[in-house]
Scaffold this active site. Structure first.
Site, PDB file in Angstrom:
ATOM      1  N   LYS A 112       0.814  -1.210   0.000  1.00  9.41           N
ATOM      2  CA  LYS A 112       0.000   0.000   0.000  1.00  9.41           C
ATOM      3  C   LYS A 112       0.848   1.261   0.000  1.00  9.41           C
ATOM      4  O   LYS A 112       0.531   2.232  -0.681  1.00  9.41           O
ATOM      5  CB  LYS A 112      -0.953   0.005   1.196  1.00  9.41           C
ATOM      6  CG  LYS A 112      -2.059  -1.031   1.037  1.00  9.41           C
ATOM      7  CD  LYS A 112      -3.129  -0.908   2.080  1.00  9.41           C
ATOM      8  CE  LYS A 112      -4.159  -2.020   1.860  1.00  9.41           C
ATOM      9  NZ  LYS A 112      -5.374  -1.856   2.599  1.00  9.41           N
ATOM     10  N   LYS A 195      -4.484  -9.970  -7.003  1.00  9.37           N
ATOM     11  CA  LYS A 195      -5.801 -10.101  -6.373  1.00  9.37           C
ATOM     12  C   LYS A 195      -6.730  -8.992  -6.858  1.00  9.37           C
ATOM     13  O   LYS A 195      -6.275  -7.891  -7.195  1.00  9.37           O
ATOM     14  CB  LYS A 195      -5.681 -10.056  -4.842  1.00  9.37           C
ATOM     15  CG  LYS A 195      -5.359  -8.693  -4.268  1.00  9.37           C
ATOM     16  CD  LYS A 195      -5.628  -8.609  -2.759  1.00  9.37           C
ATOM     17  CE  LYS A 195      -5.441  -7.171  -2.285  1.00  9.37           C
ATOM     18  NZ  LYS A 195      -5.701  -6.937  -0.883  1.00  9.37           N
ATOM     19  N   LYS A 198      -9.700  -2.877  -4.891  1.00  2.00           N
ATOM     20  CA  LYS A 198     -10.304  -1.595  -5.278  1.00  2.00           C
ATOM     21  C   LYS A 198      -9.274  -0.686  -5.930  1.00  2.00           C
ATOM     22  O   LYS A 198      -9.629   0.197  -6.686  1.00  2.00           O
ATOM     23  CB  LYS A 198     -10.940  -0.918  -4.065  1.00  2.00           C
ATOM     24  CG  LYS A 198      -9.959  -0.530  -2.977  1.00  2.00           C
ATOM     25  CD  LYS A 198     -10.669   0.296  -1.927  1.00  2.00           C
ATOM     26  CE  LYS A 198      -9.717   0.735  -0.845  1.00  2.00           C
ATOM     27  NZ  LYS A 198      -9.462  -0.301   0.169  1.00  2.00           N
TER      28      LYS A 198
HETATM   29  N1  AQP Z   1      -9.336 -10.343  -4.040  1.00  2.00           N
HETATM   30  C1  AQP Z   1      -9.766 -10.799  -2.868  1.00  2.00           C
HETATM   31  N2  AQP Z   1     -10.019 -12.122  -2.706  1.00  2.00           N
HETATM   32  C2  AQP Z   1     -10.469 -12.607  -1.513  1.00  2.00           C
HETATM   33  N3  AQP Z   1     -10.690 -11.815  -0.444  1.00  2.00           N
HETATM   34  C3  AQP Z   1     -10.459 -10.490  -0.556  1.00  2.00           C
HETATM   35  N4  AQP Z   1     -10.597  -9.447   0.301  1.00  2.00           N
HETATM   36  C4  AQP Z   1     -10.222  -8.310  -0.330  1.00  2.00           C
HETATM   37  N5  AQP Z   1      -9.850  -8.564  -1.582  1.00  2.00           N
HETATM   38  C5  AQP Z   1      -9.988  -9.910  -1.770  1.00  2.00           C
HETATM   39  C6  AQP Z   1     -11.080  -9.587   1.673  1.00  2.00           C
HETATM   40  O1  AQP Z   1     -12.118  -8.647   1.877  1.00  2.00           O
HETATM   41  C7  AQP Z   1     -12.154  -8.287   3.267  1.00  2.00           C
HETATM   42  C8  AQP Z   1     -12.272  -6.805   3.411  1.00  2.00           C
HETATM   43  O2  AQP Z   1     -11.065  -6.219   2.990  1.00  2.00           O
HETATM   44  P1  AQP Z   1     -10.732  -4.690   3.096  1.00  2.00           P
HETATM   45  O3  AQP Z   1     -11.526  -4.047   4.150  1.00  2.00           O
HETATM   46  O4  AQP Z   1      -9.255  -4.532   3.069  1.00  2.00           O
HETATM   47  O5  AQP Z   1     -11.375  -4.224   1.760  1.00  2.00           O
HETATM   48  P2  AQP Z   1     -10.737  -3.418   0.631  1.00  2.00           P
HETATM   49  O6  AQP Z   1      -9.937  -2.328   1.226  1.00  2.00           O
HETATM   50  O7  AQP Z   1     -11.839  -3.086  -0.298  1.00  2.00           O
HETATM   51  O8  AQP Z   1      -9.799  -4.538   0.010  1.00  2.00           O
HETATM   52  P3  AQP Z   1      -8.856  -4.326  -1.200  1.00  2.00           P
HETATM   53  O9  AQP Z   1      -9.634  -4.103  -2.425  1.00  2.00           O
HETATM   54  O10 AQP Z   1      -7.916  -5.477  -1.137  1.00  2.00           O
HETATM   55  O11 AQP Z   1      -8.153  -2.979  -0.850  1.00  2.00           O
HETATM   56  P4  AQP Z   1      -6.697  -2.509  -1.114  1.00  2.00           P
HETATM   57  O12 AQP Z   1      -6.597  -2.249  -2.565  1.00  2.00           O
HETATM   58  O13 AQP Z   1      -6.644  -1.284  -0.256  1.00  2.00           O
HETATM   59  O14 AQP Z   1      -5.814  -3.627  -0.636  1.00  2.00           O
HETATM   60  C9  AQP Z   1     -10.880  -8.833   3.884  1.00  2.00           C
HETATM   61  O15 AQP Z   1     -11.181  -9.983   4.650  1.00  2.00           O
HETATM   62  C10 AQP Z   1     -10.023  -9.219   2.701  1.00  2.00           C
HETATM   63  O16 AQP Z   1      -9.196 -10.322   2.971  1.00  2.00           O
END
Ligand code: AQP
Length: 332
Positions: A112, A195, A198
């Site tokens: 990040k 993965k 967002k």
């Molecule tokens: N690609 C994924 N596959 C499986 N699980 C996932 N999670 C996130 N991406 C995947 C799971 O979602 C839950 C919430 O995560 P979060 O609050 O970190 O949500 P987010 O910020 O929207 O997740 P992102 O998209 O992964 O954000 P960035 O880009 O900031 O890293 C968690 O349980 C996570 O494991």
């Protein structure tokens, strides 16, 4: 009943398919068998800059989506993290127990902060895994249902709980990750090596549950596959097709083996068209249910207030015990 705790950030507006399949879907199932605590983690959201108005709206939107996904406030405790001040309080205690090098090894922080530029990353972003430790330990959670990307943070939670217990006496339950193999990691539709997130490099690879279903269908149909033609699960050699099969299987409850058989001799087009339909059938009612909850913000806020009240009784007890064990002088 064993206890589970998990949280989701309100930052992006819509949940994406990775959030849903990796985490929220399990939350819904676990509320039947576990004493479940789920929260919208707004304090984690502010580790990167947020527009105040949007943050407030997105926090309600996240709660509405959790309800639309099937969380039932009668069966679980649903709340907003900042409504329970003990999270920040135990977060500080945990910061004082974490080694600087230990925190520096968290790969999520590295990823990040690299995306943001190291100079712009905040200290809050650096210590957010430690706040997550506090989130979990406050509720004495036995299990934490999350996606694979969170495994390292659960390991940190276990380490810190053991360290605290060893130094000050048995205080915290040691939690275990609850990660389902099939949905541990949902991949980007345009780049199945990374993965779904967002912060995807192109919006075409990201399925937002609140997108117009037509857009969703289009994204599925233009998913990257490979130059081979066989529909077969092989995460290493055929990551794109395997990702689609995994998503399809989970959303419909059909095994991957049955899907492979169903599409034997058929092309990728057929698989994508059918999956697009499955997806549209899933997101259409999800969108309208979310909207229903948003249309009645008073009921939504009241429900979250009740959840916070329930959460606080547990959190306050853990925090008081922690303070006591550490020798913080109680206020008379
Ligand atoms: N690609 C994924 N596959 C499986 N699980 C996932 N999670 C996130 N991406 C995947 C799971 O979602 C839950 C919430 O995560 P979060 O609050 O970190 O949500 P987010 O910020 O929207 O997740 P992102 O998209 O992964 O954000 P960035 O880009 O900031 O890293 C968690 O349980 C996570 O494991």
């Amino acid at each position: 009943r064993p206890r589970v705790l998990s949280g989701i950030q309100p930052t992006a507006g819509s949940f994406h398919l990775g959030n849903y399949l990796g985490a929220v879907r399990q939350w819904v199932a676990l509320q039947e068998s576990h004493d479940a605590f789920y929260m919208v983690v707004d304090l984690h959201a502010i580790t990167v800059p947020q527009d105040p108005k949007e943050l407030r709206a997105n926090t309600r939107l996240a709660a509405a989506q959790l309800l639309a996904a099937g969380l039932d406030p009668e069966r679980c405790t649903l709340f907003v993290q900042s409504h329970v001040p003990e999270h920040a309080q135990l977060g500080w205690i945990m910061n004082c127990l974490t080694g600087f090098g230990e925190a520096s090894r968290m790969t999520q922080f590295k990823d990040k902060s690299a995306k943001q530029g190291a100079d712009r990353a905040t200290v809050g972003l650096f210590t957010y895994p430690v706040l997550q430790v506090a989130d979990i330990l406050l509720y004495q959670a036995d299990q934490v249902p999350v996606g694979e990307d969170q495994r390292q943070h659960i390991e940190l939670t276990r380490d810190l709980a053991e360290r605290f217990n060893g130094r000050f006496g048995e205080t915290f339950t040691i939690p275990a990750p609850y990660i389902l193999k099939e949905t541990a990691k949902i991949y980007d539709l345009q780049d199945p090596a990374v993965k779904m997130s967002k912060s995807a490099s192109t919006p075409k690879g990201l399925i937002n549950l609140l997108d117009d279903p037509k857009v969703t269908a289009k994204k599925v149909k233009s998913a990257v596959t490979d130059t081979d033609t066989v529909i077969r699960f092989d995460a290493e050699k055929k990551p794109g097709v395997s990702n689609l099969l995994g998503i399809y299987s989970t959303l419909t409850g059909t095994t991957v083996a049955d899907l492979e058989q169903k599409y034997e001799g058929k092309g990728y087009g057929a698989l994508k068209t059918d999956l697009a339909e499955v997806m549209v059938e899933f997101v259409t009612p999800f969108r309208s249910r979310t909207q229903e909850y948003l249309d009645d913000p008073e009921t939504l806020d009241a429900l979250l207030a009740k959840g916070a009240e329930k959460a606080r009784t547990v959190a306050a007890e853990t925090l008081a015990r922690t303070y006591d064990r550490m020798g913080l002088l109680p206020a008379k």
